[in-house]
Design a protein around this motif. Structure first.
Motif, PDB file in Angstrom:
ATOM      1  N   TYR A 643       0.866  -1.290  -0.002  1.00 37.41           N
ATOM      2  CA  TYR A 643       0.117   0.059  -0.120  1.00 37.41           C
ATOM      3  C   TYR A 643       0.699   1.323   0.099  1.00 37.41           C
ATOM      4  CZ  TYR A 643      -3.635   3.440   1.067  1.00 37.41           C
ATOM      5  OH  TYR A 643      -4.303   4.356   1.011  1.00 37.41           O
ATOM      6  N   PRO A 644       2.006   1.486   0.740  1.00 34.97           N
ATOM      7  CA  PRO A 644       2.707   2.522   0.990  1.00 34.97           C
ATOM      8  C   PRO A 644       3.277   2.880  -0.374  1.00 34.97           C
ATOM      9  CG  PRO A 644       3.145   1.204   2.781  1.00 34.97           C
ATOM     10  CD  PRO A 644       2.474   0.356   1.808  1.00 34.97           C
ATOM     11  N   TRP A 645       3.662   1.861  -1.467  1.00 36.50           N
ATOM     12  CA  TRP A 645       4.233   2.222  -2.943  1.00 36.50           C
ATOM     13  C   TRP A 645       3.394   2.334  -3.838  1.00 36.50           C
ATOM     14  CZ3 TRP A 645       6.277  -1.307   0.972  1.00 36.50           C
ATOM     15  CH2 TRP A 645       7.523  -0.614   1.748  1.00 36.50           C
ATOM     16  N   LEU A 646       2.436   1.410  -3.664  1.00 39.01           N
ATOM     17  CA  LEU A 646       1.512   1.196  -5.071  1.00 39.01           C
ATOM     18  C   LEU A 646       0.034   1.816  -4.626  1.00 39.01           C
ATOM     19  CD1 LEU A 646       2.514  -2.258  -6.072  1.00 39.01           C
ATOM     20  CD2 LEU A 646       3.355  -0.297  -6.868  1.00 39.01           C
ATOM     21  N   GLY A 647      -0.278   1.839  -3.408  1.00 37.14           N
ATOM     22  CA  GLY A 647      -1.481   2.364  -3.055  1.00 37.14           C
ATOM     23  C   GLY A 647      -2.709   1.012  -3.237  1.00 37.14           C
ATOM     24  N   PHE A 648      -2.093   0.010  -2.999  1.00 37.02           N
ATOM     25  CA  PHE A 648      -2.923  -1.366  -3.263  1.00 37.02           C
ATOM     26  C   PHE A 648      -3.085  -2.216  -2.139  1.00 37.02           C
ATOM     27  CE2 PHE A 648      -2.582  -5.927  -4.262  1.00 37.02           C
ATOM     28  CZ  PHE A 648      -3.795  -5.992  -4.901  1.00 37.02           C
ATOM     29  N   ILE A 649      -4.313  -2.554  -1.779  1.00 37.12           N
ATOM     30  CA  ILE A 649      -4.648  -3.646  -0.888  1.00 37.12           C
ATOM     31  C   ILE A 649      -5.370  -4.563  -1.418  1.00 37.12           C
ATOM     32  CG2 ILE A 649      -4.521  -1.774   1.180  1.00 37.12           C
ATOM     33  CD1 ILE A 649      -7.779  -2.110   1.028  1.00 37.12           C
ATOM     34  N   LEU A 650      -5.398  -5.617  -0.860  1.00 33.47           N
ATOM     35  CA  LEU A 650      -6.015  -6.864  -1.559  1.00 33.47           C
ATOM     36  C   LEU A 650      -7.506  -7.131  -0.817  1.00 33.47           C
ATOM     37  CD1 LEU A 650      -5.431  -9.059  -3.385  1.00 33.47           C
ATOM     38  CD2 LEU A 650      -4.749 -10.470  -1.637  1.00 33.47           C
ATOM     39  N   ARG A 651      -8.632  -6.804  -1.449  1.00 30.98           N
ATOM     40  CA  ARG A 651      -9.756  -7.159  -0.907  1.00 30.98           C
ATOM     41  C   ARG A 651     -10.192  -8.665  -0.509  1.00 30.98           C
ATOM     42  NH1 ARG A 651     -13.600  -3.353   0.229  1.00 30.98           N
ATOM     43  NH2 ARG A 651     -14.893  -4.855  -0.490  1.00 30.98           N
ATOM     44  N   PRO A 652     -10.953  -8.830   0.611  1.00 30.15           N
ATOM     45  CA  PRO A 652     -10.987 -10.134   0.906  1.00 30.15           C
ATOM     46  C   PRO A 652     -11.594 -11.060   0.066  1.00 30.15           C
ATOM     47  CG  PRO A 652     -12.048  -8.413   2.702  1.00 30.15           C
ATOM     48  CD  PRO A 652     -11.501  -7.783   1.289  1.00 30.15           C
ATOM     49  N   GLU A 653     -12.927 -10.600  -0.869  1.00 33.90           N
ATOM     50  CA  GLU A 653     -13.175 -11.504  -1.885  1.00 33.90           C
ATOM     51  C   GLU A 653     -11.791 -12.196  -2.874  1.00 33.90           C
ATOM     52  OE1 GLU A 653     -14.990  -7.363  -2.925  1.00 33.90           O
ATOM     53  OE2 GLU A 653     -14.166  -8.482  -1.063  1.00 33.90           O
ATOM     54  N   PHE A 654     -11.016 -11.207  -3.054  1.00 38.88           N
ATOM     55  CA  PHE A 654      -9.817 -11.690  -3.826  1.00 38.88           C
ATOM     56  C   PHE A 654      -9.041 -12.621  -3.265  1.00 38.88           C
ATOM     57  CE2 PHE A 654     -11.192  -7.668  -5.951  1.00 38.88           C
ATOM     58  CZ  PHE A 654     -11.384  -8.304  -7.397  1.00 38.88           C
ATOM     59  N   SER A 655      -8.695 -12.301  -1.856  1.00 40.65           N
ATOM     60  CA  SER A 655      -8.129 -13.096  -0.911  1.00 40.65           C
ATOM     61  C   SER A 655      -8.715 -14.462  -0.763  1.00 40.65           C
ATOM     62  CB  SER A 655      -8.121 -12.388   0.383  1.00 40.65           C
ATOM     63  OG  SER A 655      -7.371 -11.297   0.406  1.00 40.65           O
ATOM     64  N   ALA A 656     -10.171 -14.627  -0.876  1.00 42.69           N
ATOM     65  CA  ALA A 656     -10.597 -16.074  -0.796  1.00 42.69           C
ATOM     66  C   ALA A 656     -10.271 -16.692  -2.055  1.00 42.69           C
ATOM     67  CB  ALA A 656     -12.224 -15.800  -0.935  1.00 42.69           C
ATOM     68  N   ILE A 657     -10.367 -16.189  -3.289  1.00 40.61           N
ATOM     69  CA  ILE A 657      -9.856 -16.777  -4.518  1.00 40.61           C
ATOM     70  C   ILE A 657      -8.679 -17.276  -4.445  1.00 40.61           C
ATOM     71  CG2 ILE A 657      -9.540 -16.083  -7.152  1.00 40.61           C
ATOM     72  CD1 ILE A 657     -12.185 -14.286  -6.986  1.00 40.61           C
TER      73      ILE A 657
END
Length: 681
Positions: A643-657
């Protein structure tokens, strides 16, 4: 069961109950193997499994649960992604609530009983993550103005439910060998009772029944042919593709197929005693046994889930209290960590590969009694082969007679069941020699026979019993020389034991391993046979009960030893070795001392078993690497490391996949083992 943790929870619960002697639960097979005493019965066992939080034979519940979850999840996703307004939160709540209850029930139930057993597994992670998302969303809907995560909790539950169902289908393919073996037994059979032919269930056949088999029919039980002849396909039993001609007096096995001909046979083994039933039981039990590397993975898994929960909690604390991120943001990361972590991949990495290895071995007529034997065989650096009956055919025939000693030798030999004595006796009978009466008969193990004929001392044995150099030139040819003493006269009889087909080829294929031949013969004979085989190291002049001591001597030198013998005479040696391999397991496979049984009595199958073992454990290492590397990368990403570099977090639904994909990848990788090994045939 949702994961290997479920299997361990059932095992732990059962093992703590009175009346349970042992309990092994296979997640890969979906079966429990339980040994219990007279205080319990099958009905009570099912009750105990239910008390542990699981059902016996749930049927197609998982399929309909997945369909129900998908029907509710699709509108939740459409509303959340394309038409979301706060006014629609109540509709999302109404859609998500039945899904949370119905799809979440097996996970809640599993989590409850898992925690009751003081363990934590996938059920705990899914329950905590989805409940957190659902409860926060419900509170935001009715009590305060906040974000909702209905799509997250719904997608996680649906994805995991569908993923587990797909994984179950994949695992069914892994264990297809047992199903094929079970299908080999015909449901109906014809027997001759009350002076007429009757058709009955195969399960109703009793010992001594006369069974009738026509062309194209499967053989229902084991027995001996009493009338007729046939060409029989025994490939399902021995792995040998070429059909075998059988006649009166020959043995037939359940599960084999009568390709042509008509015969009647007398049933000798029925029910659970048949070769086919023993094979099925052996393979099933082997697949529940745990290799050393699996026990290590299980220990890691035991600590994994509590560690993930702790990391999830720390992630929430870090983002919410230290970085002052919004509460929904911190909650999203916390839930993603719980969902993405995958203890299942670690848990199934070993058993799925072992399941494929053992199943494929069984198809090829190689019966492995447990994953630990596959593991140990892959580590072996030394192989010790017994000579007689293993490297050679074990059916010695008289080739030379020195002196007029066959009558005395045949008379002494008539009193013994030793293979060499039988060969000498048969030769005497073949030549029409009269057998004389023997008195004061005695056998000296490892040396020979003594007695009195016509009041005179008579002896038949090796050079330890009779001191003479007669016949030494024959020993240089690899023949076994037996000396004969009678009334001061010494003669000799030489016997030749043929080397087995494929023995020389098998030894060549084992180049790189330290190969020993062990035998009770003297060194000259042993050297002649070993030279023909291409074996340089010999342990000669060893009595049967001393062979295990030779194995110990090799082990003391740091060798990991596999011993190959006939499984009966060599039982002490096979039991003492790191891996015992019994050749020609025959019909009563359950009593063999070997951890690996070669049904066909073909030495090339020892090479094949070694290749399967090495390939299986190579695949296990790949699976464990996939599982570990997935978690090492996935958990930090879910924690928000990017997140600090790309501004990206993994949503729970994608984590489940991602989590479900890692499980399926491990099972799929194990299935590739079957494809790889079949290509090398």
């Amino acid at each position: 069961m949702h994961c290997e943790g479920c299997a361990k929870a059932i095992e732990k619960y059962l093992r703590n109950k009175e009346g349970i002697i042992s309990a092994n639960v296979s997640f890969s097979l979906g079966k429990a193997f339980i040994e219990y005493d007279e205080r319990l019965n099958e009905k009570r066992l099912k009750e105990l499994i239910k008390e542990a939080g699981y059902e016996v034979e749930e049927g197609k519940k998982s399929f309909w649960r997945a369909i129900f979850s998908l029907i509710l999840t699709i509108p939740i996703l459409i509303i959340s992604l394309f038409f979301y307004r706060k006014e629609l939160n109540v509709i999302l709540f109404l859609l998500a609530t039945p899904l949370q209850i119905f799809a979440g029930y097996p996970f809640y139930r599993g989590a409850y009983f898992s925690l009751k057993q003081k363990t934590a597994d996938l059920n705990v992670l899914v329950s905590i993550s989805t409940t957190s998302a659902y409860l926060y969303s419900a509170l935001s809907t009715f009590f305060f103005d906040g974000m909702v995560f209905y799509e997250a909790s719904s997608v996680v539950l649906t994805t995991v439910t569908i993923g587990l169902m797909l994984e179950e289908r994949a695992r069914e393919k892994v264990g297809e060998t047992i199903k094929k073996l079970i299908e080999l037994k015909p449901k109906r059979a014809r027997v001759f009772r009350n002076r007429r032919e009757e058709e009955i269930s195969s399960d109703e056949i009793e010992k001594e029944d006369v069974v009738i088999v026509r062309s194209g029919e499967k053989i229902p039980v084991d027995g001996i042919i009493i009338e007729g002849f046939a060409t029989i396909d025994e490939s399902s039993i021995t792995g040998e593709s070429i059909p075998v001609d059988k006649k009166e007096g020959d043995e037939v096995f359940s599960g084999s197929i009568n390709m042509s001909g008509f015969f009647k046979f007398r049933a000798t083994r029925v029910g659970k005693d048949t070769f086919l039933s023993q094979t099925i039981s052996l393979v099933e039990e082997a697949q529940t046994s745990k290799a050393k590397i699996q026990r290590l993975a299980d220990k890691i898994t035991n600590y994994f889930v509590p560690l993930v929960i702790f990391i999830s909690f720390l992630s929430f604390i870090f983002w919410y209290f230290i970085t002052n991120a919004p509460f929904p943001f911190a909650l999203t990361i916390s839930i993603s960590v719980l969902v993405i972590a995958c203890p299942c991949a670690l848990g199934i990495a070993t058993p799925t590969a072992i399941l494929v290895g053992i199943s494929l071995s069984a198809e090829k007529g190689i019966l492995v009694k447990g994953g630990e034997y596959l593991e140990k065989f892959a580590e072996v650096d030394t192989l010790v082969f017994d000579k007689t009956g293993t490297l050679t055919k074990g059916k010695a025939e008289v080739s030379d007679v020195i002196g007029d000693v066959l009558q005395v030798a045949g008379s002494l030999a008539s009193k013994s069941n030793h293979p060499i004595a039988l060969a000498i006796y048969n030769e005497a009978k073949r030549r029409g020699v009269k057998i004389l009466e023997v008195k004061e008969f005695s056998e000296i193990p490892g040396k020979g026979i003594v007695g009195k004929i016509n009041g005179k001392e008579a002896m038949l044995g090796n050079r330890e019993l009779i001191n003479s150099k007669i016949g030494e030139e024959l020993e240089k040819e690899g023949k076994t020389v037996v000396l004969v003493y009678f009334d001061g006269i010494i003669g000799a009889i030489a016997l030749m034991d043929e080397i087995k087909e494929n023995a020389i080829e098998a030894i060549k294929k084992l180049e790189g391993y330290e190969i020993f031949m062990i035998t009770g013969d003297n060194r000259k004979i042993a050297e002649a046979i070993a030279k023909k085989l291409g074996i340089e190291k010999i342990i000669a002049g060893v009595l049967p009960h001393e062979k295990d001591k030779e194995i110990i001597n090799l082990q003391k030198k740091g060798k990991i030893v596999a011993a190959v013998g006939d499984g009966i005479n060599d039982a002490p040696m096979l039991s003492r070795a790191d891996v015992g391999i019994a050749m020609g397991g025959g019909s009563d496979i359950s009593k063999e001392a070997g951890g690996i049984i070669i049904v066909k009595d073909n030495l090339m199958d020892v090479v094949q078993a070694l290749n399967i073992s090495k390939a299986t454990f190579s695949k296990i290492k790949q699976n464990l690497f996939l599982a570990f590397i997935y978690n090492v990368i996935a958990v930090p990403v879910a924690c928000g490391a990017l997140y600090p570099w790309l501004g990206f977090i993994l949503r729970p639904e994608f984590s489940a996949i991602a989590m479900v994909s890692s499980d399926i990848a491990v099972v799929g990788n194990s299935l590739l083992l079957r494809k790889k090994l079949r290509k090398t045939d």
